[in-house]
Design an enzyme around this catalytic site. Structure first.
Site, PDB file in Angstrom:
ATOM      1  N   LYS A   9       0.842  -1.198   0.000  1.00  0.00           N
ATOM      2  CA  LYS A   9       0.000   0.000   0.000  1.00  0.00           C
ATOM      3  C   LYS A   9       0.873   1.242   0.000  1.00  0.00           C
ATOM      4  O   LYS A   9       1.805   1.362   0.797  1.00  0.00           O
ATOM      5  CB  LYS A   9      -0.893  -0.004   1.238  1.00  0.00           C
ATOM      6  CG  LYS A   9      -1.811   1.179   1.369  1.00  0.00           C
ATOM      7  CD  LYS A   9      -2.693   0.969   2.592  1.00  0.00           C
ATOM      8  CE  LYS A   9      -3.521   2.160   2.935  1.00  0.00           C
ATOM      9  NZ  LYS A   9      -4.327   1.936   4.140  1.00  0.00           N
ATOM     10  N   SER A  25      -2.893   2.710 -17.592  1.00  0.00           N
ATOM     11  CA  SER A  25      -1.972   2.384 -16.506  1.00  0.00           C
ATOM     12  C   SER A  25      -1.773   3.556 -15.559  1.00  0.00           C
ATOM     13  O   SER A  25      -2.354   4.611 -15.720  1.00  0.00           O
ATOM     14  CB  SER A  25      -0.614   1.919 -17.028  1.00  0.00           C
ATOM     15  OG  SER A  25       0.050   3.019 -17.608  1.00  0.00           O
ATOM     16  N   TYR A  58      -2.540  -1.265 -14.061  1.00  0.00           N
ATOM     17  CA  TYR A  58      -1.224  -1.851 -13.833  1.00  0.00           C
ATOM     18  C   TYR A  58      -0.177  -0.744 -13.752  1.00  0.00           C
ATOM     19  O   TYR A  58      -0.408   0.377 -14.206  1.00  0.00           O
ATOM     20  CB  TYR A  58      -0.867  -2.852 -14.933  1.00  0.00           C
ATOM     21  CG  TYR A  58      -0.781  -2.219 -16.309  1.00  0.00           C
ATOM     22  CD1 TYR A  58       0.437  -1.752 -16.799  1.00  0.00           C
ATOM     23  CD2 TYR A  58      -1.908  -2.064 -17.089  1.00  0.00           C
ATOM     24  CE1 TYR A  58       0.515  -1.154 -18.043  1.00  0.00           C
ATOM     25  CE2 TYR A  58      -1.838  -1.475 -18.336  1.00  0.00           C
ATOM     26  CZ  TYR A  58      -0.628  -1.017 -18.815  1.00  0.00           C
ATOM     27  OH  TYR A  58      -0.550  -0.420 -20.044  1.00  0.00           O
TER      28      TYR A  58
END
Length: 115
Positions: A9, A25, A58
C-alpha cells in the site's frame, strides 16, 4: 483455500499528472514502487480520496526521485492532478499463511510524494 490479502500500500500520494491520450496504466516513481514492494506491470487498485472513485490498472515505473503519480488513459477521467490517492496491491495465499502475513505499507509526504 486461498484468500486475497493486502500485499502493498502506498498511502496518500498526490496525483501529479493525468494523461487521457495514453493507452492506460499508472506511472509511479520507481523509488515508491521499490519501497512498497510493487513491481512493474503489477495490478493495483486506486482509491481517490477526493471524489471516491475506485479503479484498477497496472503499474509503469516512473523516473526515480521524481515523485510522479500519473494516471493514464481512461483512468485520467477519474483522477485529476492534486487529488490524493491510495494505491494498493493484493496477493492470493493459503488462509493459514495469510493469518501471519504483514503487508508493506508506506506513507510518503503528500507534498512531494517522497519518503
Amino acid at each position: 483455500m486461498n484468500i486475497e490479502v493486502l500485499k502493498s500500500k502506498i498511502h496518500r500520494v498526490t496525483v501529479t499528472e493525468s494523461r487521457l491520450d495514453y493507452i492506460g496504466s499508472i506511472t509511479i516513481d520507481e523509488d515508491l514502487l521499490d519501497a512498497a514492494n510493487i513491481i512493474a506491470g503489477e495490478r493495483v487498485y486506486i482509491v481517490n480520496n477526493n471524489n471516491g472513485a475506485r479503479l484498477d490498472t497496472y503499474t509503469i515505473p516512473g523516473p526515480r526521485g521524481s515523485g510522479v503519480i500519473c494516471l493514464n488513459g481512461a483512468a485520467a477521467r477519474l483522477v485529476q492532478p492534486g487529488d490524493i490517492v491510495i494505491i494498493m496491491s493484493y496477493a492470493s495465499m493459503p488462509f493459514e499463511e495469510a493469518r501471519n502475513f504483514k503487508p508493506t505499507v508506506i506513507f510518503p509526504d503528500t507534498a512531494t510524494n517522497k519518503l
